[in-house]
Design a protein around this motif. Sequence first.
Motif, mmCIF file in Angstrom:
data_model
loop_
_atom_site.group_PDB
_atom_site.id
_atom_site.type_symbol
_atom_site.label_atom_id
_atom_site.label_comp_id
_atom_site.label_asym_id
_atom_site.label_seq_id
_atom_site.Cartn_x
_atom_site.Cartn_y
_atom_site.Cartn_z
ATOM 1 N N LEU A 156 0.856 -1.190 0.000
ATOM 2 C CA LEU A 156 0.000 0.000 0.000
ATOM 3 C C LEU A 156 0.892 1.240 0.000
ATOM 4 O O LEU A 156 1.599 1.501 0.976
ATOM 5 C CB LEU A 156 -0.929 0.008 1.213
ATOM 6 N N PRO A 157 0.866 2.046 -1.068
ATOM 7 C CA PRO A 157 1.803 3.169 -1.169
ATOM 8 C C PRO A 157 1.585 4.263 -0.128
ATOM 9 O O PRO A 157 2.512 5.024 0.164
ATOM 10 C CB PRO A 157 1.571 3.703 -2.584
ATOM 11 N N GLU A 158 0.410 4.344 0.440
ATOM 12 C CA GLU A 158 0.135 5.374 1.447
ATOM 13 C C GLU A 158 0.883 5.120 2.754
ATOM 14 O O GLU A 158 1.053 6.026 3.565
ATOM 15 C CB GLU A 158 -1.372 5.430 1.761
ATOM 16 N N VAL A 159 1.303 3.884 2.990
ATOM 17 C CA VAL A 159 1.947 3.510 4.253
ATOM 18 C C VAL A 159 3.427 3.883 4.212
ATOM 19 O O VAL A 159 4.193 3.334 3.428
ATOM 20 C CB VAL A 159 1.779 2.004 4.538
ATOM 21 N N LEU A 160 3.829 4.825 5.073
ATOM 22 C CA LEU A 160 5.225 5.223 5.175
ATOM 23 C C LEU A 160 5.977 4.386 6.190
ATOM 24 O O LEU A 160 7.170 4.139 6.032
ATOM 25 C CB LEU A 160 5.347 6.694 5.577
ATOM 26 N N GLU A 161 5.293 3.992 7.266
ATOM 27 C CA GLU A 161 5.905 3.175 8.308
ATOM 28 C C GLU A 161 4.910 2.111 8.738
ATOM 29 O O GLU A 161 3.700 2.353 8.760
ATOM 30 C CB GLU A 161 6.305 4.021 9.519
ATOM 31 N N PHE A 162 5.447 0.951 9.114
ATOM 32 C CA PHE A 162 4.610 -0.192 9.507
ATOM 33 C C PHE A 162 5.351 -0.918 10.614
ATOM 34 O O PHE A 162 6.441 -1.435 10.400
ATOM 35 C CB PHE A 162 4.416 -1.076 8.270
ATOM 36 N N HIS A 163 4.760 -0.922 11.823
ATOM 37 C CA HIS A 163 5.420 -1.490 12.998
ATOM 38 C C HIS A 163 4.555 -2.565 13.638
ATOM 39 O O HIS A 163 3.343 -2.388 13.769
ATOM 40 C CB HIS A 163 5.661 -0.400 14.050
ATOM 41 N N ARG A 164 5.183 -3.658 14.077
ATOM 42 C CA ARG A 164 4.521 -4.641 14.938
ATOM 43 C C ARG A 164 4.798 -4.179 16.356
ATOM 44 O O ARG A 164 5.937 -3.887 16.718
ATOM 45 C CB ARG A 164 5.089 -6.041 14.700
ATOM 46 N N MET A 165 3.751 -4.099 17.162
ATOM 47 C CA MET A 165 3.838 -3.445 18.462
ATOM 48 C C MET A 165 3.676 -4.436 19.614
ATOM 49 O O MET A 165 3.151 -5.527 19.441
ATOM 50 C CB MET A 165 2.727 -2.384 18.582
ATOM 51 N N SER A 166 4.085 -3.984 20.798
ATOM 52 C CA SER A 166 3.734 -4.680 22.029
ATOM 53 C C SER A 166 2.531 -3.945 22.621
ATOM 54 O O SER A 166 2.209 -2.841 22.195
ATOM 55 C CB SER A 166 4.912 -4.665 23.009
ATOM 56 N N GLY A 167 1.871 -4.557 23.575
ATOM 57 C CA GLY A 167 0.742 -3.884 24.223
ATOM 58 C C GLY A 167 -0.589 -4.177 23.566
ATOM 59 O O GLY A 167 -0.771 -5.212 22.931
#
Length: 161
Positions: A92-103
């Motif tokens: 998806l070109p709109e996504v600049l950053e993509f993180h897997r998170m804790s919590g």
Amino acid sequence: MNHLDKFDYAILGALQVDGTLSVAELAERVGLTSTPCWKRLKRLEEEGYLDSRVAIVNRQKTGLPVTVFVSVRTSQHDEKWLQRFAAAVVALPEVLEFHRMSGDVDYLLKVVTTDIAGYDRFYKKLIRTANLTGVSSAFSMEQIKYTTALPLDLVAHGSTG
């Protein structure tokens, strides 16, 4: 542990501010002559300390003024699902950053778009990518700080070479 000295950190720091510097300009800024500076720069590139050199495009002037932080929750946590979901989101070109998170949030995306309608189009693409438990969006009202420069001073002090 890295094996960088003060000159290596100075080179990285100068390039974070201006990636267009010539080797001669870079050498002058960090206090080296051109040849040793060039050798260090090549080593830093070969060892992966420099991911890339890019131009930072102005989002407002190019028609992408809206930043949205998208929190994603899912009940799926197996490797196969993650691989499919990650591949779809990365595309998806709109996504600049993509993180897997804790919590409480499983994934956090930084998205840029044109306007609310543009975000709605993105949202519809996102929810088609996988079975998601929840998607929450927070629109940035004002960008107070933005930098791509890492705080190298935090790790450069005490490096002697």
